[in-house]
Scaffold this motif. Structure first.
Motif, PDB file in Angstrom:
ATOM      1  N   LEU A 185       0.680  -1.057  -0.049  1.00 24.08           N
ATOM      2  CA  LEU A 185       0.001  -0.111   0.013  1.00 24.08           C
ATOM      3  C   LEU A 185       0.983   1.147  -0.062  1.00 24.08           C
ATOM      4  O   LEU A 185       0.593   2.257  -0.782  1.00 24.08           O
ATOM      5  N   ASN A 225       0.078   1.754  -3.575  1.00 25.00           N
ATOM      6  CA  ASN A 225      -1.138   1.955  -3.192  1.00 25.00           C
ATOM      7  C   ASN A 225      -2.233   1.324  -3.898  1.00 25.00           C
ATOM      8  O   ASN A 225      -2.127   0.202  -4.257  1.00 25.00           O
ATOM      9  N   LEU A 226      -3.494   1.688  -4.211  1.00 27.41           N
ATOM     10  CA  LEU A 226      -4.356   0.915  -4.626  1.00 27.41           C
ATOM     11  C   LEU A 226      -4.687   1.294  -6.102  1.00 27.41           C
ATOM     12  O   LEU A 226      -4.588   2.551  -6.321  1.00 27.41           O
ATOM     13  N   SER A 248      -4.128  -4.748  -3.710  1.00 25.18           N
ATOM     14  CA  SER A 248      -2.976  -3.597  -3.875  1.00 25.18           C
ATOM     15  C   SER A 248      -1.654  -4.461  -4.512  1.00 25.18           C
ATOM     16  O   SER A 248      -1.002  -3.904  -5.429  1.00 25.18           O
ATOM     17  N   GLN A 300      -2.555  -4.964  -8.029  1.00 24.33           N
ATOM     18  CA  GLN A 300      -2.823  -3.953  -8.866  1.00 24.33           C
ATOM     19  C   GLN A 300      -4.006  -4.162  -9.473  1.00 24.33           C
ATOM     20  O   GLN A 300      -4.463  -3.672 -10.586  1.00 24.33           O
TER      21      GLN A 300
END
Length: 305
Positions: free
Chosen positions: A33, A37-38, A177, A180
């Motif tokens: 994360l 990140n997301l 995450s 992806q």
């Protein structure tokens, strides 16, 4: 002390191995994360989503070619619907009416006037509001579940259950995450339903632990561990059948469903699997640790006549 259950594996004895695996996965998820990140969909960032009904089968290569003609070189649309007649294209920018019409006209020129488009636009303010509401929803759901378990059982059960269900929710987020995968509103629905299914598994085991605790005379940690293990195995078949029934549906949606629900089904599969694992390997052993050394009531001495 007998609980009428055949213990095939000592979950309490091996609890530290499960803790280590779960902590390692959690740390990998946190690291992912921070680094990646997301992969937020249009629902959580400003952008435009176009869903085009073509009226005849279309391949992804054809859709990419039409979008290039409209001036969008790097778009990778998804194809779905009955007979592969729908094209979904997600744009990171908010398109104006002229840009939307240009894309629609490009598809009409290629496939005819029957092409119809449904357009959803998310502004930056809406995206921020959606993200904040999502966080509130997870927090409120977790707090409500902890309150319910506290009222029905006691604080040790509630704390163990809440740690486990938050872990389940985070596992889904972490996997999305790491790989992806796109996060959108159906993903949030999958996380919230994961919490619901997860607490159901834990309640079944906790109810059996409470029942066995009530009718047994626990004198030491070894007997307490034996009681927890037996409670797990007494409810194992029921938990497995319940999870498998929902997993069959989720896997069927993932394999045979349209592109728009595949990620929702995948999130459900991950959440259900994690929920079954955490109910047995995390929540119950955690309660055992929180319970501490049993304190048997002092035996009553009878006065001599």
């Amino acid at each position: 002390m007998h609980f009428n259950a055949k213990v095939h594996f000592d979950f309490v004895k091996h609890r530290k191995k499960f803790y280590a695996f779960s902590i390692a996965l959690t740390l990998i998820g946190i690291l992912s994360l921070f680094i990646f990140n997301l992969n937020y969909g249009v629902d959580f960032k400003a952008g435009t989503n176009m869903d085009l009904a073509i009226g005849k089968p279309i391949t992804q290569a054809e859709a990419i070619d039409v979008l290039k003609q409209a001036g969008y070189e790097d778009m990778t649309p998804t194809i779905g619907g009955a007979g592969n007649e729908r094209v979904t294209a997600r744009f990171d920018e908010v398109l104006n009416q002229d840009e939307i019409r240009k894309i629609q006209d490009a598809f009409k020129a290629k496939f005819g006037d029957q092409v119809d488009a449904e357009v959803n636009i998310v502004s930056p303010d809406m995206a921020r509001e959606m993200g904040a509401k999502t966080i509130y929803a997870v927090i409120i759901a977790s707090a409500a579940i902890m309150l319910y378990v506290t009222i029905r059982f006691e604080w040790r059960f509630a704390l163990a259950a809440n740690i486990a269900i938050l872990y389940d929710a985070f596992v889904v987020v972490a996997i999305f995450s790491i790989f992806q995968l796109q996060v959108d509103l159906p993903f949030i629905a999958a996380v919230l339903t994961t919490i619901g299914y997860s607490i159901n598994d834990k309640i079944v085991i906790f109810d059996r632990i409470r029942e066995n605790l009530r009718f047994s005379k626990i004198k030491n940690k070894e007997q307490l561990a034996d009681m927890v293990n037996n409670s797990i195995w007494q409810t194992m078949a029921r938990n497995i059948y319940t999870v498998l029934a929902v997993l069959v549906v989720a896997i069927s949606l993932f394999i045979f469903g349209s592109e728009s629900i595949k990620l929702f089904a995948l999130a459900k599969i991950i959440g259900l699997t994690s929920g079954a694992y955490s109910s047995i390997c995390i929540a119950s052993p955690l309660w055992y640790q929180f319970k501490g050394d049993p304190k048997p009531k002092a035996a009553k001495t009878q006065a001599s006549a």
